[in-house]
Structure formats: structure tokens, C-alpha cells
Design an enzyme around this catalytic site. Structure first.
Site, short mmCIF file in Angstrom:
data_model
loop_
_atom_site.label_atom_id
_atom_site.label_comp_id
_atom_site.label_asym_id
_atom_site.label_seq_id
_atom_site.Cartn_x
_atom_site.Cartn_y
_atom_site.Cartn_z
N GLU A 119 -5.27 13.48 6.62
CA GLU A 119 -5.13 13.63 5.17
C GLU A 119 -6.49 13.90 4.53
O GLU A 119 -6.87 13.31 3.51
CB GLU A 119 -4.47 12.39 4.57
CG GLU A 119 -3.10 12.09 5.17
CD GLU A 119 -2.42 10.86 4.58
OE1 GLU A 119 -3.04 10.20 3.71
OE2 GLU A 119 -1.28 10.57 4.98
N GLU A 266 3.54 11.16 10.73
CA GLU A 266 3.63 9.74 10.37
C GLU A 266 4.84 9.54 9.46
O GLU A 266 5.03 10.28 8.50
CB GLU A 266 2.38 9.26 9.61
CG GLU A 266 1.11 9.20 10.41
CD GLU A 266 -0.07 8.71 9.58
OE1 GLU A 266 0.15 7.98 8.58
OE2 GLU A 266 -1.22 9.06 9.92
#
Length: 498
Positions: A119, A266
Site C-alpha cells: 500500500e 489481503e
């Protein structure tokens, strides 16, 4: 090179493509901020016991990579966020990273992907300019090691880079990152890689402030009357994960890119939280992750991309109790460090999936008659339940009660449709049971002694697709034998080819 040699190479390439597209999988993330973290060997033993076939490491730990050697488990290694800056500024540093953390372990350790940072755009935005260079340098190092056809390079993104994910068809990336995202998508397309998505319905549900039903976030398939409908495409979304994945596909399409598959790197649900985190419960975590596994087992994609299965890595194997932040941050693990499950869950898309031939859907006792009648009419109509057995003169007509007839119709629909998203809800009038409701000559679909209608036989799934009990796997097995036999015979004569 002769045409014969070219044919051999084409056959080998076909084998690789065939196996890589064999079916959807469930993987697991392995974090290390854990008190009393088991040894690498013990962790691998736990992975084997759980029949997990895919793991994602948040680094490239040498102990884990050695322990995973000769297991066949597909491994995603990670460049940490701290490493991204250095690799993006130096091709030689990226080459050294590949040599140390990848080339030194393959092929005995089955490394199949490299996650570049985590991220990055939202967690360390100052690193955005060097993210794509880091990916390019790593890929070129794989090319130099002749590993680029075996190992993909990508970078995970959170849903935060899509400001409005609902409705999915109007979703677009945050324009702040337009130039970087375009370069990332171009890289993924050029290298035949995939988009890594960290998608958490838990966070989306909490942020929504009650706009979406909890069951929707828990991936508990909703009845048709409760499904979220995209007004532009009329696609129905009965769970939030499908909507988040589709929002990402539409965001990619807005840049005029297509055929870039999404892998959910995820996803999960915390099983314990603080006083201000009422939805972080073991019951919700159990429901979410079991529903996720069931959803992945469908081997299909979201409404806009049904031909591209959803592959997903659950976050995470153990509770990372040393992580900072709220209580829930420390309680995402599905297993304790001794290998026992935190709640009832089977982690593999395999024959450990619930045996739905012993789960039945029946009408709740004392339900509202109007809702029961609506549910019965829908099941026998739009739901396409086979309701002949509850007609007058048929085995399940008596007792002639609304609850009995609804139970039969509900169950017939559920047994036929659960594997494609059907649910046992019917406006809140239905519930599941493991007690066979069959009686006398009236046999409910799914009963081991069913004598009316078709007996429901749920598909069993192996690590990468349907098991030997399905026609799809039969074809797979035959092709495997043919390919291996052909390659063996070709190899025997290869020395004689000029």
C-alpha cells in the site's frame, strides 16, 4: 532450431499456462510481529496440516524460504516498504535483492510472485515516484536470471485509492495518483502480471455507518430482494467483496486497460476488538472467513468478470500481538501459535469444505405467514425450486402447512444454488440445520436417503480446482497424463534432434 524443437517448447509453454489457470485458491498471510513466533519449520508443518497451498510473506525471510523448500507451496515474497526506496534508485540493488532473496532459493522453493511494498501510495506517498522504477528493476533482474516467466512482480493497493467504490460501475482511482497508477497498470499488462488488492469489507462496513447490512460485509449471500444492485449495469451484488473487486476492475477499465486479473492479497476479519469495536467478534470472523473460502470455491469472478476467479489470501495466520494500534489490529489471526484454530474454520479449498449434503435449509418455526408465503412463492417461481413434491397427492404435501411447504421449497433452492451464491434467508424466515427434515416417503433434497428428485452432490475442491470427483478434474487428469507421457517420449529422442 528445427520445427520439432519449436513444437516442444510450445508444448511446455502450454503446460505452464494450463496449470497456472487451473482454478482458484485460498492463501494465507504470515506476519511476524508475534510473541513466541513458532520456528520456520513448525510454521511450515502447520501450513501442511491445514493443506494450504499458497502463502504470502511480508518479507523474504531466509529461514522461511529454506523451510518451504521442496513443499510445493507457492510463495509470494515481499520487498518491505523500507526497501522500496533503495531498489527504486538502483538497478544493481534490485539485482542483488533478486539474487539474494529469489534466485538463491528457486526452484526448490516455489516462489511465484514478488510483492513490491505494501500500500505504498497511501502509506508512504513520498515513495510513489520510485515505486514503478523499483518494479521495473526487479523485473529486469528476473529476466537476467531467466526467472521472469515463473515469477510475477506487482504491488498491493488498499481500497483507499478508490474514493467511491459504490456503485462499482462508477468507481475510479483517486486522480492524485493518475500518472503512477497508469504506469503500474502498463507494467502489469506488459509483464502479464496481476493487480494486487487489499480488500477489507470489515473496514468498509465500519466506515459506512450502517449503510450496508452486516451480512453483506460478512459475505453471507443475500436473498435476491436484499442484494445490492448497480443501477448502471443492473448487476446484483450479494456480498461486499465481489463489489470491491468489481469496483477495482471498473477503475482499471477507466484507464483503458483490460485483462489484468485481480488477486486479493489481503482480506479477513478481526475476531476480537476494543469497546468501540463491537463488530470485531469471533462469530463474525468465523462467518467471514468461512464464507470467503466458500466464495472462492465457486471458481468464478465478480459479476463484471465472471470468467476470472477470485483468488484470495486471508489476513492472517497468527495474531500479531505486537502490532500497534487498536485492539482489533492484534487479533486477525485464524490460528494460535500452537496450530489450533481460533474458531471453527478449515483453511483449504479442499475436501475439508463443509459437506452441504448434510446441511438443510428450513422455514423458521412461528414465522410471519405473509413473509413465509412470499418466500414460498418466490422459491417455487423465480427461485426455480422443484415444488412438485408438495403438491396435493405427492409425498411431501402432508402436513399441509405453510411452514412445511416452505421448508421443502427453501431447501430445494438452497441445495441447488448455494454453490453459486444462493443463501438460506428468504426475508429472514429461513435457517439452516444439520438435522435431516425428511419424513416417511418425503425426502428433502440433500438427504442421504433421498428417493424423490435429484440427490444433491456438492463438488469437492482440491488445492487448485475441482477434485477427482468432477468432470473438470477428469479432463485435467487426462491432459496431465497425455502431456507428461508426450514430454517423456520427446525427451528420449531429444538428443537426436540436430
Amino acid at each position: 532450431m528445427t520445427n520439432f524443437k519449436i513444437w516442444i517448447q510450445a508444448l511446455i509453454l502450454f503446460c505452464g499456462v494450463f496449470f497456472n489457470s487451473a482454478g482458484a485458491f485460498i492463501g494465507i498471510n504470515i506476519g511476524t510481529e508475534v510473541s513466541n513466533l513458532p520456528s520456520a519449520a513448525d510454521i511450515v508443518a502447520i501450513l501442511k496440516a491445514q493443506k494450504l497451498t499458497h502463502v504470502r510473506l511480508f518479507d523474504a525471510d531466509s529461514h522461511m524460504l529454506n523451510a518451504l523448500s521442496n513443499t510445493g507451496i507457492e510463495v509470494m515474497v515481499s520487498v518491505t516498504n523500507e526497501e522500496v526506496l533503495g531498489l527504486g534508485e538502483s538497478a544493481s540493488a534490485a539485482a542483488a535483492w533478486i539474487n539474494k532473496n529469489v534466485a538463491a532459493y528457486v526452484p526448490s522453493t516455489n516462489i511465484t510472485a514478488i510483492s513490491v511494498g505494501s500500500e505504498v501510495l497511501t502509506s508512504i506517498p513520498n515513495a510513489a515516484p520510485i515505486l514503478v522504477p523499483a518494479m521495473n528493476y526487479l523485473y529486469k533482474a528476473l529476466v537476467a536470471s531467466n526467472l521472469n516467466h515463473l515469477i510475477k512482480v506487482s504491488t498491493p493497493h488498499s481500497m483507499d485509492i478508490i474514493p467511491r467504490a459504490f456503485p462499482p460501475s462508477t468507481a475510479t482511482f483517486n486522480t492524485t495518483w493518475n500518472s503512477t497508477i497508469f504506469l503500474i497498470l502498463q507494467f502489469l499488462k506488459n509483464t502479464n502480471s496481476f493487480y494486487m488488492l487489499n480488500a477489507y469489507p470489515y473496514y468498509e462496513y465500519v466506515k459506512s455507518g450502517g449503510i450496508f447490512p452486516l451480512d453483506y460485509a460478512l459475505l453471507q449471500p443475500l436473498s435476491s430482494v436484499k442484494q445490492i444492485v448497480d443501477p448502471n449495469t443492473l448487476f446484483r451484488y450479494d456480498n461486499m467483496l465481489d463489489a470491491l473487486v468489481d469496483a477495482t476492475y471498473y477503475s482499471i477499465a477507466a484507464f483503458n486497460f483490460s485483462r489484468i486479473p485481480i488477486v486479493v492479497t489481503e482480506t479477513g476479519w478481526p475476531w476480537f476488538g476494543g469497546a468501540n469495536e463491537p463488530d470485531a467478534t469471533a462469530q463474525n470472523a468465523e462467518a467471514y472467513n468461512n464464507n470467503l473460502i466458500r466464495r472462492v470455491s465457486n471458481d468464478s469472478g465478480p459479476p463484471s468478470q465472471q470468467a476470472i476467479p477470485i483468488n484470495a489470501y486471508i489476513y492472517e495466520l497468527f495474531n500479531e500481538d505486537q502490532r500497534p494500534g487498536p485492539v482489533s489490529e492484534k487479533n486477525w489471526g485464524v490460528l494460535f501459535t500452537n496450530g489450533t484454530t481460533v474458531y471453527d474454520i478449515s483453511l483449504s479449498v479442499s475436501d475439508d469444505l463443509p459437506n452441504f449434503s448434510s446441511v438443510f435449509c428450513i422455514a423458521k418455526p412461528g414465522g410471519d405467514e405473509r413473509l413465509l408465503r412470499d418466500g414460498l412463492n418466490w422459491a417455487c417461481g423465480a427461485g426455480r425450486s422443484d415444488c412438485r413434491a408438495i403438491q396435493q397427492g405427492q409425498p411431501c404435501y402432508f402436513p399441509d402447512t405453510l411452514q412445511n411447504h416452505a421448508s421443502y421449497a427453501y431447501n430445494d433452492y438452497y441445495q441447488k444454488k448455494w454453490n453459486s451464491g444462493g443463501t438460506c434467508d428468504f426475508g429472514g424466515t429461513a435457517t439452516t440445520t444439520t438435522v435431516d427434515p425428511s419424513y416417511g416417503s418425503c425426502r428433502f433434497t440433500g438427504s442421504s436417503n433421498a428417493s424423490t428428485g435429484a440427490v444433491f452432490q456438492p463438488p469437492a475442491f482440491g488445492p487448485i480446482g475441482p477434485s477427482s470427483g468432477s468432470s473438470k478434474n477428469l479432463v485435467h487428469s487426462v491432459l496431465v497424463v497425455v502431456m507428461i507421457s508426450t514430454l517423456f517420449l520427446l525427451n528420449m529422442n531429444l538428443r537426436n534432434i540436430p
